[in-house]
Write an enzyme that holds these catalytic residues in place. Structure first.
Site, PDB file in Angstrom:
ATOM      1  N   LYS A 191      -7.964   4.880   0.934  1.00 58.04           N
ATOM      2  CA  LYS A 191      -7.832   3.773  -0.011  1.00 58.04           C
ATOM      3  C   LYS A 191      -9.168   3.101  -0.230  1.00 58.04           C
ATOM      4  O   LYS A 191      -9.848   2.709   0.728  1.00 58.04           O
ATOM      5  CB  LYS A 191      -6.823   2.744   0.533  1.00 58.04           C
ATOM      6  CG  LYS A 191      -6.642   1.486  -0.319  1.00 58.04           C
ATOM      7  CD  LYS A 191      -5.815   1.735  -1.567  1.00 58.04           C
ATOM      8  CE  LYS A 191      -5.771   0.520  -2.473  1.00 58.04           C
ATOM      9  NZ  LYS A 191      -4.637  -0.351  -2.210  1.00 58.04           N
ATOM     10  N   HIS A 218       3.739 -12.048   2.686  1.00 58.39           N
ATOM     11  CA  HIS A 218       2.938 -13.100   3.333  1.00 58.39           C
ATOM     12  C   HIS A 218       3.911 -14.192   3.729  1.00 58.39           C
ATOM     13  O   HIS A 218       4.867 -14.459   2.997  1.00 58.39           O
ATOM     14  CB  HIS A 218       1.917 -13.696   2.357  1.00 58.39           C
ATOM     15  CG  HIS A 218       0.827 -12.759   1.962  1.00 58.39           C
ATOM     16  ND1 HIS A 218      -0.300 -12.559   2.721  1.00 58.39           N
ATOM     17  CD2 HIS A 218       0.704 -11.940   0.891  1.00 58.39           C
ATOM     18  CE1 HIS A 218      -1.090 -11.674   2.123  1.00 58.39           C
ATOM     19  NE2 HIS A 218      -0.504 -11.267   1.008  1.00 58.39           N
ATOM     20  N   HIS A 239       2.858  -2.344   1.696  1.00 59.77           N
ATOM     21  CA  HIS A 239       2.240  -3.081   2.816  1.00 59.77           C
ATOM     22  C   HIS A 239       3.356  -3.491   3.767  1.00 59.77           C
ATOM     23  O   HIS A 239       4.316  -4.144   3.339  1.00 59.77           O
ATOM     24  CB  HIS A 239       1.548  -4.346   2.315  1.00 59.77           C
ATOM     25  CG  HIS A 239       0.482  -4.071   1.305  1.00 59.77           C
ATOM     26  ND1 HIS A 239      -0.850  -3.907   1.642  1.00 59.77           N
ATOM     27  CD2 HIS A 239       0.543  -3.905  -0.047  1.00 59.77           C
ATOM     28  CE1 HIS A 239      -1.561  -3.668   0.539  1.00 59.77           C
ATOM     29  NE2 HIS A 239      -0.737  -3.660  -0.485  1.00 59.77           N
ATOM     30  N   VAL A 240       3.218  -3.152   5.039  1.00 59.18           N
ATOM     31  CA  VAL A 240       4.265  -3.546   6.001  1.00 59.18           C
ATOM     32  C   VAL A 240       3.745  -4.422   7.136  1.00 59.18           C
ATOM     33  O   VAL A 240       4.532  -4.887   7.960  1.00 59.18           O
ATOM     34  CB  VAL A 240       5.021  -2.316   6.576  1.00 59.18           C
ATOM     35  CG1 VAL A 240       5.816  -1.623   5.481  1.00 59.18           C
ATOM     36  CG2 VAL A 240       4.090  -1.341   7.287  1.00 59.18           C
ATOM     37  N   ARG A 241       2.398  -4.616   7.199  1.00 60.18           N
ATOM     38  CA  ARG A 241       1.812  -5.505   8.229  1.00 60.18           C
ATOM     39  C   ARG A 241       2.141  -5.006   9.645  1.00 60.18           C
ATOM     40  O   ARG A 241       2.454  -3.842   9.829  1.00 60.18           O
ATOM     41  CB  ARG A 241       2.266  -6.962   8.047  1.00 60.18           C
ATOM     42  CG  ARG A 241       2.346  -7.464   6.616  1.00 60.18           C
ATOM     43  CD  ARG A 241       1.041  -7.404   5.856  1.00 60.18           C
ATOM     44  NE  ARG A 241       1.153  -8.139   4.592  1.00 60.18           N
ATOM     45  CZ  ARG A 241       0.346  -7.936   3.555  1.00 60.18           C
ATOM     46  NH1 ARG A 241      -0.617  -7.041   3.580  1.00 60.18           N
ATOM     47  NH2 ARG A 241       0.489  -8.656   2.459  1.00 60.18           N
ATOM     48  N   LEU A 299      -2.295  -9.492  -6.806  1.00 58.82           N
ATOM     49  CA  LEU A 299      -3.483  -8.873  -7.401  1.00 58.82           C
ATOM     50  C   LEU A 299      -3.250  -7.378  -7.562  1.00 58.82           C
ATOM     51  O   LEU A 299      -2.675  -6.773  -6.666  1.00 58.82           O
ATOM     52  CB  LEU A 299      -4.713  -9.133  -6.511  1.00 58.82           C
ATOM     53  CG  LEU A 299      -5.169 -10.593  -6.510  1.00 58.82           C
ATOM     54  CD1 LEU A 299      -6.225 -10.830  -5.452  1.00 58.82           C
ATOM     55  CD2 LEU A 299      -5.701 -11.011  -7.888  1.00 58.82           C
ATOM     56  N   ASP A 343       3.934  -1.966  -4.083  1.00 56.61           N
ATOM     57  CA  ASP A 343       2.932  -2.940  -3.649  1.00 56.61           C
ATOM     58  C   ASP A 343       3.619  -4.154  -3.028  1.00 56.61           C
ATOM     59  O   ASP A 343       3.095  -5.272  -3.097  1.00 56.61           O
ATOM     60  CB  ASP A 343       2.007  -3.351  -4.800  1.00 56.61           C
ATOM     61  CG  ASP A 343       0.783  -4.122  -4.305  1.00 56.61           C
ATOM     62  OD1 ASP A 343       0.424  -3.976  -3.123  1.00 56.61           O
ATOM     63  OD2 ASP A 343       0.204  -4.878  -5.105  1.00 56.61           O
ATOM     64  N   ASN A 391      -4.709  -2.131   4.924  1.00 58.15           N
ATOM     65  CA  ASN A 391      -5.509  -3.362   4.925  1.00 58.15           C
ATOM     66  C   ASN A 391      -5.013  -4.358   5.974  1.00 58.15           C
ATOM     67  O   ASN A 391      -4.662  -5.493   5.662  1.00 58.15           O
ATOM     68  CB  ASN A 391      -5.557  -3.998   3.528  1.00 58.15           C
ATOM     69  CG  ASN A 391      -4.193  -4.408   2.997  1.00 58.15           C
ATOM     70  OD1 ASN A 391      -3.175  -3.820   3.356  1.00 58.15           O
ATOM     71  ND2 ASN A 391      -4.162  -5.414   2.147  1.00 58.15           N
ATOM     72  N   ALA A 421      -2.373 -13.695  -2.125  1.00 57.95           N
ATOM     73  CA  ALA A 421      -1.888 -12.802  -3.187  1.00 57.95           C
ATOM     74  C   ALA A 421      -0.908 -11.796  -2.614  1.00 57.95           C
ATOM     75  O   ALA A 421      -1.185 -11.169  -1.599  1.00 57.95           O
ATOM     76  CB  ALA A 421      -3.071 -12.070  -3.804  1.00 57.95           C
TER      77      ALA A 421
HETATM   78  C1  NCD Z   1      -1.931  -7.048  -1.261  1.00 60.77           C
HETATM   79  C2  NCD Z   1      -1.774  -7.587   0.165  1.00 60.77           C
HETATM   80  O1  NCD Z   1      -1.325  -8.729   0.337  1.00 60.77           O
HETATM   81  O2  NCD Z   1      -2.073  -6.855   1.107  1.00 60.77           O
HETATM   82  N1  NCD Z   1      -1.802  -8.153  -2.173  1.00 60.77           N
HETATM   83  C3  NCD Z   1      -1.502  -8.081  -3.496  1.00 60.77           C
HETATM   84  O3  NCD Z   1      -1.567  -9.104  -4.167  1.00 60.77           O
HETATM   85  N2  NCD Z   1      -1.132  -6.968  -4.066  1.00 60.77           N
HETATM   86  C4  NCD Z   1      -3.215  -6.331  -1.409  1.00 60.77           C
HETATM   87  C5  NCD Z   1      -3.303  -5.519  -2.673  1.00 60.77           C
HETATM   88  O4  NCD Z   1      -2.624  -4.512  -2.844  1.00 60.77           O
HETATM   89  O5  NCD Z   1      -4.092  -5.902  -3.555  1.00 60.77           O
HETATM   90 ZN    ZN Z   2      -1.274  -3.222  -2.383  1.00 63.22          ZN
END
Ligand code: NCD
Ligand code: ZN
Length: 345
Positions: free
Chosen positions: A99, A251, A15-17, A219, A247, A41, A263
């Protein structure tokens, strides 16, 4: 000094936002990895190929020209994903997978899929166009215990998807349980799994013993020690079905250190070094290259990287936080602690 020379690795779950966060975290990843599978996401999610191309450009613009890095894009499945979209994605040079987020399973999954059966025609198209399905494998029923959500997803949902589309390529993302390891081991070669550094290094005590530790909350949630041991065994077994996917899920600090904390663990700053810690603890550093640099590329049917990187056995201290923007901090996994392997620049 002890050194480990490895083929440059890839990150098969990242995830890189966007915006300021992206500008920092993407360079932490690009420093180590040649390619990464970019999770879709966002808010709003990346649901079609045009959006994926835009997002890919934003990522490329944020990446320092010092690095050669390729973001591999993924589309987010919703109840309204169409077969035409699958075809377009397959024909694009940017999209490598879809996904599946069961709606409500995790961060920004509220637009995810609510009825799996309803999108079976989409799975059928993915099977036909040879596009992998990446799965966040947790059921979302309110009455199911959070520690059982992955195991029940496998029994209630994943087996059905796999039996209905036996040649569909599936990656069960960030596996966290013995049952997930066993399912993947017993499945044919078109089923693989990613494993994160936090699930190799920690069990659920990390979140709860001695106070609530929000930076270990992700998560699927960390599980019991028996599950961690099963994951370590799978990752270090040399079985090509298990490969690296951090993963890394950044945040802002104030959103994690919150009465309702988000999470996600931020590991991209030192991802390979964190895996090296886990593999060394298991006496399996010789298995790190396959897991980090070969098996994921093979699963995605992409060429293995040819460049080499060097890890040195030297202590360094993880920063307490990274500054993302004025007044906004990002706390990394193992903040302030010492790591024993360091990527040579
Ligand atoms: C991920 C996220 O913050 O985008 N969070 C995480 O706890 N892993 C989403 C995900 O992969 O479940
Ligand atoms: Zn993820």
């Amino acid at each position: 000094m002890q050194q480990l020379i490895l083929t440059q690795p890839d990150d098969w779950h990242l995830h890189v936002r966007t915006g300021d966060m992206l500008k920092t975290v993407i360079n932490h990843t690009a420093r180590q990895f040649a390619r990464a599978i970019i999770m879709p996401n966002l808010q709003p999610p990346v649901t079609n190929t045009e959006q994926a191309l835009c997002y890919q450009q934003e990522i490329q613009k944020a990446t320092s020209s010092a690095y050669e890095f390729t973001p591999l894009m993924v589309l987010y499945l919703t109840n309204s994903t169409t077969i035409e979209e699958v075809k377009k994605a397959a024909e694009s040079a940017a999209v490598y997978a879809f996904k599946l987020y069961p709606a409500g399973a995790t961060t920004n999954s509220n637009q995810g899929v609510t009825d799996l059966q309803a999108i079976f025609p989409v799975f059928e198209a993915m099977e036909k166009y040879h596009l992998p399905l990446l799965i966040h494998g947790e059921v979302t029923d309110a009455e199911v215990d959070i520690f059982d959500r992955e195991r029940l997803f496998i029994d209630q949902k994943l087996r059905v998807i796999h039996q209905s589309f036996p040649t569909l390529r599936i990656v069960l993302e960030h596996v966290t349980t013995r049952e997930a390891v066993q399912f993947v081991q017993e499945a044919p070669p078109n089923i693989g799994a990613t494993i994160t550094p936090q699930h190799l290094l920690y069990n659920r005590n990390a979140i709860l013993v001695g106070g609530i530790k929000p930076h270990y909350y992700c998560l699927p949630i960390l599980k019991r020690e028996t599950h961690r041991l099963a994951l370590v065994e799978a990752a270090t077994s040399g079985n090509p079905k298990f490969f690296l996917g951090t993963d890394s899920a950044p945040h802002m600090q104030h959103l994690k250190e919150n009465s309702c904390g988000c999470a996600g663990c931020y590991s991209a700053y030192g991802a390979l070094e964190l895996y090296a810690e886990a593999f060394e603890q298991a006496n399996a550093l010789d298995k790190l290259e396959g897991f980090a640099s070969f098996y994921g590329a093979d699963f995605y049917e992409l060429p293995r990287n040819t460049k080499k990187i060097t890890l040195e056995k030297t202590d360094w201290q993880v920063p307490a936080s990274y500054s993302i923007a004025k007044g906004l901090q990002l706390t990394p996994l193992k903040a302030g602690e010492t790591l024993h392997w360091k990527l040579k620049d």
